[in-house]
Design an enzyme around this catalytic site. Sequence first.
Site, PDB file in Angstrom:
ATOM      1  N   SER A 142       0.805  -1.225   0.000  1.00 58.78           N
ATOM      2  CA  SER A 142       0.000   0.000   0.000  1.00 58.78           C
ATOM      3  C   SER A 142       0.839   1.277   0.000  1.00 58.78           C
ATOM      4  O   SER A 142       0.288   2.371  -0.057  1.00 58.78           O
ATOM      5  CB  SER A 142      -0.931   0.009   1.228  1.00 58.78           C
ATOM      6  OG  SER A 142      -1.858  -1.050   1.160  1.00 58.78           O
ATOM      7  N   GLU A 368      -5.876  -2.707  -5.400  1.00 57.53           N
ATOM      8  CA  GLU A 368      -6.293  -1.348  -5.768  1.00 57.53           C
ATOM      9  C   GLU A 368      -6.718  -0.522  -4.546  1.00 57.53           C
ATOM     10  O   GLU A 368      -7.604   0.315  -4.619  1.00 57.53           O
ATOM     11  CB  GLU A 368      -7.420  -1.359  -6.807  1.00 57.53           C
ATOM     12  CG  GLU A 368      -7.211  -2.277  -7.988  1.00 57.53           C
ATOM     13  CD  GLU A 368      -6.075  -1.842  -8.877  1.00 57.53           C
ATOM     14  OE1 GLU A 368      -5.353  -0.907  -8.507  1.00 57.53           O
ATOM     15  OE2 GLU A 368      -5.893  -2.458  -9.938  1.00 57.53           O
TER      16      GLU A 368
END
Length: 388
Positions: A142, A368
């Site tokens: 992330s 995502e």
Amino acid sequence: MKENSWIDPFYLKDHLKEDELAIQKNISEFCKKELLPNVIKDNRNHSFDKNIYKSFGSMGILGPTIKDYGGAGANYVSYGLIAYEIEKIDSAYRSSISVQSSLVIHPIYKFGSEEQKKEYLPDLISGKKIGCFGLTESEAGSDPASMKTFFEETKNEFIINGSKNWITNAPIANLFIIWALNDKKEIRGFLIDEKTKGLNTSYIENKTSLKISPTGLITLNNVRVPKNKILPNTEGWKSVFSCLNKARYGISWGVMGAAFESWLISKNYTENRIMFKKPLAANQLIQKKLADMQTEINIALCACLFTGRAMDKNKNVINAISILKRNNCKKAINIIRDARDMLGANGLLEENHIIRHLVNLETVKTYEGAEDIHALILGKNQTGIATF
């Protein structure tokens, strides 16, 4: 009152244009004919027929919002509906069009030179070539800014070293979009052909989710890239996130397709499963779960439609995208989990599809931008204070 108003309580279809409805109908029929018959076998065998890309191309669903280079020129609502219908079958198929459309075709169209567009887009849009998006690394996750893949510039070329992991299509790709940093921590995107020396891929074979999707590791060992293979019009991380946001939008529609199918499967099952001399659906707990599914799916679809309409007007939807991604993935996996529970042990059978959707969404809610990361993005955008 319309007979089936329970399935579309907000009359969402009344807010769709004729061409959008036609696209949805055509994709639904294609999915039932071409994808559904093989999905159980392909999931069991971790099998993906890359020729399906040519079928996707012939249907106009690769880079569908692109108006040139063979693109269909559809709007973003139509793109969402395509993702919605495809993920009713399996998240892996929707991932395949998301990567090709949002993460490969989009950056070339948006940030590439005219020569690059002419060279790559027609084959990518038609499905003759398959692309992948090399951003994620094992240790970065992330925090993509901490990536280790780097490039150095010489007089005649760029030299790239590093690795990328968990990359959809990596083992079958003809074209690699690789993102790397220089010594100034500036990020740039590169177009690398599959046969380039020093570029190698391998399958991740032991994953238990999104099993149809070919996922892999990319290693780059002194990969030499000509000067004309850098995306010339990128604007740092802004360009990377524009790609990711296009993909997140499609995901937000897609997960609701998986949830919708699981809702209808569980509704049909509980209406026909007799327990204690009455249908399971006669129980209050079952009807509450069905009502919860109906509520969350239809509210989420309305939000998707509003966002798609805003995108078609070139509005800034950064906050909407994060809201959709975290909300829809979370709600979809909870809906599918309830659906599995309503089928009891039969919910574990592959022919009932629900358990496959449930396991797939463990992946979809992670990539995502996981739920908590999008919460931090929304918090930062509200307060102006970054927590990461």
